[in-house]
Design an enzyme around this catalytic site. Structure first.
Site, mmCIF file in Angstrom:
data_model
loop_
_atom_site.group_PDB
_atom_site.id
_atom_site.type_symbol
_atom_site.label_atom_id
_atom_site.label_comp_id
_atom_site.label_asym_id
_atom_site.label_seq_id
_atom_site.Cartn_x
_atom_site.Cartn_y
_atom_site.Cartn_z
ATOM 1 N N ASN A 1 0.795 -1.290 -0.052
ATOM 2 C CA ASN A 1 -0.068 0.003 -0.053
ATOM 3 C C ASN A 1 0.881 1.233 0.046
ATOM 4 O OD1 ASN A 1 -2.064 1.813 0.335
ATOM 5 N ND2 ASN A 1 -2.502 1.629 2.583
ATOM 6 N N CYS A 2 1.335 1.788 1.036
ATOM 7 C CA CYS A 2 1.931 3.017 1.165
ATOM 8 C C CYS A 2 3.396 3.075 1.931
ATOM 9 C CB CYS A 2 0.989 4.042 1.899
ATOM 10 S SG CYS A 2 0.379 3.489 3.561
ATOM 11 N N MET B 1 2.494 8.237 6.101
ATOM 12 C CA MET B 1 3.011 7.545 5.073
ATOM 13 C C MET B 1 1.726 7.923 3.806
ATOM 14 S SD MET B 1 3.892 3.755 6.023
ATOM 15 C CE MET B 1 2.670 3.451 7.100
ATOM 16 N N ASN C 1 3.070 -0.126 4.663
ATOM 17 C CA ASN C 1 1.792 -0.600 4.963
ATOM 18 C C ASN C 1 1.398 -1.740 3.924
ATOM 19 O OD1 ASN C 1 -1.479 -0.418 4.750
ATOM 20 N ND2 ASN C 1 -0.859 0.027 6.944
ATOM 21 N N TYR D 1 -7.016 2.556 12.010
ATOM 22 C CA TYR D 1 -6.767 3.522 11.121
ATOM 23 C C TYR D 1 -8.111 4.249 11.071
ATOM 24 C CZ TYR D 1 -5.205 4.932 6.331
ATOM 25 O OH TYR D 1 -4.709 5.645 5.143
ATOM 26 N N GLU E 1 -13.337 8.456 0.798
ATOM 27 C CA GLU E 1 -13.968 9.375 -0.114
ATOM 28 C C GLU E 1 -15.162 8.697 -0.699
ATOM 29 O OE1 GLU E 1 -12.281 9.704 -4.420
ATOM 30 O OE2 GLU E 1 -11.390 11.252 -3.420
ATOM 31 N N CYS F 1 -1.436 10.298 2.972
ATOM 32 C CA CYS F 1 -2.149 11.211 3.745
ATOM 33 C C CYS F 1 -2.034 11.359 4.965
ATOM 34 C CB CYS F 1 -3.478 11.351 3.087
ATOM 35 S SG CYS F 1 -4.592 10.010 3.501
ATOM 36 N N SER G 1 -1.634 7.854 7.249
ATOM 37 C CA SER G 1 -1.216 6.533 7.524
ATOM 38 C C SER G 1 0.138 6.496 8.539
ATOM 39 C CB SER G 1 -1.138 5.321 6.614
ATOM 40 O OG SER G 1 -0.711 4.234 7.196
ATOM 41 N N GLY H 1 -7.578 13.143 2.194
ATOM 42 C CA GLY H 1 -6.334 13.593 3.012
ATOM 43 C C GLY H 1 -5.523 14.538 2.056
#
Length: 720
Positions: free
Chosen positions: A181-182, A390, A414, A551, A556, A392, A394, A690
């Site tokens: 993910n990020c 990480m 993540n 989290y 959105e 916006c 996380s 974010g």
């Protein structure tokens, strides 16, 4: 509601279609009959109870399955005085089964895309679905999503996602591909040690200008190798050594051509110009990049704590470049997201050495909405140490490398997010909190199964799948020649998995009414929800080699999706599904008018239980002439919340010069002074997640501009 017959089934087990076994729940039958009655416009509560009793009484002994229960309900309705209700119930079941099959059908998924279904093409506010490379990504995503639901996800997880009980984020990428993910990119290590992109071996830069050019290339490649956001943490501190190289070069030139007493001033002036040009180039390059998934990389730049001369100049340049804007019309740059660190003794108070840069950050935030701010002391208290998010929002917890004994943030990542639909559980509980917690615990087992599956799937990758991540330093560690496993990047709690949640406002409304915020009992109930989530995270960390954390989901499209599905299931419920959206995470109900100070006070108790990610937003009128008001909020928040964002109107009309907030229309937005609605002659910027977005150029969340304009306060983005 249901009496004798239900009591005989209290311990009966039901085998679900996805293989799970749960305790029989009579209220589900009652609700199904009630909705079928409501569909036919019939109000007869006694009939609903009697029919439910008849259906339950006809059920056989022993473990039940779903088809058996459905046949019992159908038979009870068919033999009643309202056979048309039976038809409505059968049609509803047929529609549900068809929807489940459609979600797993590749052809149906592609058909939605070809018809430009807004739930597909506008799911991401920062993806322009009109361009070919984005369309290609959407096509691949449609196939990947349907295939994953049918063939890859555990049946219980796929079923819960389709029904809207949970949301398995980013199904268009993972698990079809074992992508992460990020992350926090290890920029410092990559610049110092060099790296490789494609066939090119890139050496350590010898100027800040080259360093920022390399960072842009790294960001593009990292964004193409994962599906979430990426961050450059402590950018001012990382880049300062390369500014030092520029300075030393200019000093050497000055020694030949400039009087000794002016050599430092000359070298600093030249270096200051180099720094500004480098940061301007970085901003332009990021905003003109396209990753392989058809979007500008979701990038966050963290800075603000450095105190050396070069670190200060880099901080100022980042802010000055953003204030100036992009192009001849000075558009607001959408990326990178800027996150400015506040720290007592560094820049918080007038006596601090970097207080002047805080003033510049305030000016930038009033004009460009960024930077958001991180409170050093509060973030360190919650996470164990300081770092940028990480993407916006996380966050990584403090992690000590067991081999070196040193704390490490750069290069960690993540592995994905699964979000729990908390309002649905509350509505299914029908006012019974004991029932709520029973259902909550059942759903959390599905969340656990989904998250563990995500992690295991990520471990199917090999270093060759994403060389920039695993072989060339973005993830900190560099896999050795011939090494095939990537588990070293994830295990020992080095990587995080995120337990998302949504709609605490709506959840409490089910039990305490729509104005529960000042009710201590209701507030404690919502805190109990996040404490329970946090307890599950702690428990799962002991069972698996990953760091589980709670989290506050960026949501959105999820604010719409969950609410839409729940409205289909429960009807239009005032203050819950009737609004057409769910409130993100722990945010205050956006329909109510409160001060920023009250909002911070209300939301701050949730933060310690949601260490995996959070942000607090405050709404302001136009602030360009009142930065002191924003500073008062920043200072108030410093010891209360770790991460604070600014929402203020910064729209601009290039025809008449208006600056402020544009008016929403059915087609987009227009200038309130001259009526200009041409996207090429105005700059409309909203915080739709974010990150920022430009809804005048790209339709946001199903294209409903008028709705979005009033909802920007609570809306959040994908897990980027």
């Amino acid at each position: 509601m249901v009496t004798a017959a239900a009591n005989t089934k209290e311990t009966t087990l039901v085998e679900k279609r996805d293989g799970r076994t749960v305790t029989f729940d009579a209220s589900k039958i009652y609700r199904a009959v009630y909705l079928a009655m409501n569909d036919q416009g019939i109000d007869d509560p006694a009939f609903v109870s009697d029919t439910t009793e008849d259906a339950i009484a006809s059920l056989p002994d022993g473990t039940l399955d779903i088809p058996t229960i459905q046949r019992a309900v159908e038979d009870a309705l068919m033999s009643s005085r309202y056979p048309q209700v039976a038809r409505a119930y059968i049609e509803y079941r047929h529609d549900r089964d068809k929807a489940r099959e459609t979600a797993m059908d590749v052809s149906a998924s592609l058909d939605k895309l070809m018809r430009r279904d807004k739930t597909v093409v506008n799911e991401n506010a920062n993806k322009d679905s009109t361009v070919f490379n984005t369309q290609r990504d959407l096509t691949a995503g449609s196939v990947a999503r349907a295939y994953a639901l049918k063939n890859l996800l555990p049946p219980a997880v796929a079923n819960a996602h389709i029904k809207g009980e949970i949301h398995f984020h980013d199904l268009d990428y993972n698990p079809f591909q074992p992508m992460t993910n990020c992350c926090l990119i290890d920029i410092k290590g990559m610049l110092a040690e060099g790296f490789q992109i494609g066939n090119a071996r890139v050496e350590s830069p010898r100027s800040i200008n080259t360093a920022t050019a390399q960072i842009a290339q790294i960001i593009a490649n990292v964004a193409s190798s994962q599906y979430g956001g990426c961050s450059v943490d402590r950018a001012d501190e990382v880049l300062a050594p390369y500014a030092q190289i520029n300075y030393e070069k200019h000093v050497r030139d000055a020694e030949q051509w400039v009087a000794p007493e002016k050599q430092h001033d000359y070298a600093m002036a030249k270096t200051r110009k180099d720094i500004y040009d480098a940061m301007q180039s970085l901003e332009y390059e990021i905003n003109t990049l396209y990753s392989s998934n058809g979007q500008t990389p979701f990038v966050t730049l963290g800075f603000g704590l450095g105190t050396s001369e070069f670190e200060r100049e880099i901080q100022k340049a980042i802010l000055q470049v953003r204030i100036k804007g992009i192009g001849k019309d000075h558009y607001t740059a959408i990326f990178p997201k800027l996150v400015f660190g506040l720290r007592r003794g560094v820049n918080l108070d007038p006596s601090d050495p970097n207080y002047d840069i805080k003033q510049l950050a305030l000016e930038c935030s009033t004009k460009r909405m960024y930077p958001d701010v991180l409170s050093y002391d509060k973030l360190t208290e919650i996470e164990g140490d300081y770092k940028a998010p990480m993407g916006c929002r996380s966050f990584l917890p403090k992690w000590v490398d067991p081999e070196t004994g040193e704390a490490v943030n750069a290069g960690r990542n993540n592995l994905g997010v699964v979000t729990l639909n908390v309002p649905r559980i509350a509505m299914e509980a029908h006012g019974d909190q004991d029932r709520f917690w029973q259902l909550f615990d059942e759903r959390m087992q599905v969340v656990k199964e989904a998250l563990v599956f995500r992690a295991k799937r990520c471990e199917d990758a090999t270093p060759d799948n994403a060389p920039i991540l695993y072989k060339h330093g973005a993830f900190g560690i560099r896999a050795g020649e011939g090494e095939q496993s990537v588990t070293q990047f994830f295990h020992n709690q080095r990587s995080t998995l995120s337990i998302g949640y949504i709609g605490l406002y709506e959840t409490a409304t089910c039990f305490y009414g729509p104005n529960w915020e000042s009710n201590p009992q209701a507030k404690d109930f919502t805190l109990r929800v996040v404490r329970k989530l946090s307890a599950y995270a702690d428990q799962w960390k002991r069972e698996y080699p990953y760091w589980f954390s709670v989290y506050s989901t960026p949501s959105e499209s999820l604010t719409d999706r969950f609410c839409r599905l729940d409205r289909q299931k429960f009807g239009s419920v005032p203050d819950i599904t009737q609004k057409d959206y769910y409130t993100n995470s722990f945010h205050y109900d956006v329909r109510k008018k409160i001060t920023p100070f009250e909002k911070i006070d209300f939301e701050s108790p949730y933060e310690p239980y949601t260490k995996g990610g959070f942000i607090h937003y405050c709404e302001y009128p136009k602030l360009t002439h009142n930065a002191k008001a924003l500073e008062a909020v920043w200072d108030y928040a410093y010891d209360k919340v770790a991460y604070l964002g600014t929402n203020t109107p910064i729209d601009k009309c290039f025809v008449c010069g208006f600056e402020g907030e544009f008016l929403p229309t059915e087609e987009g937005f227009k200038c309130p002074d001259c009526g200009n609605a041409d996207p090429n002659s105005c700059d409309v910027v909203k915080r739709t997640c974010g990150y920022l977005g430009n809804p005048q150029k790209r339709p946001m969340v199903h294209g409903r501009h008028t709705e979005i304009a009033s909802r920007v306060k609570h809306m959040d983005g994908p897990t980027r």
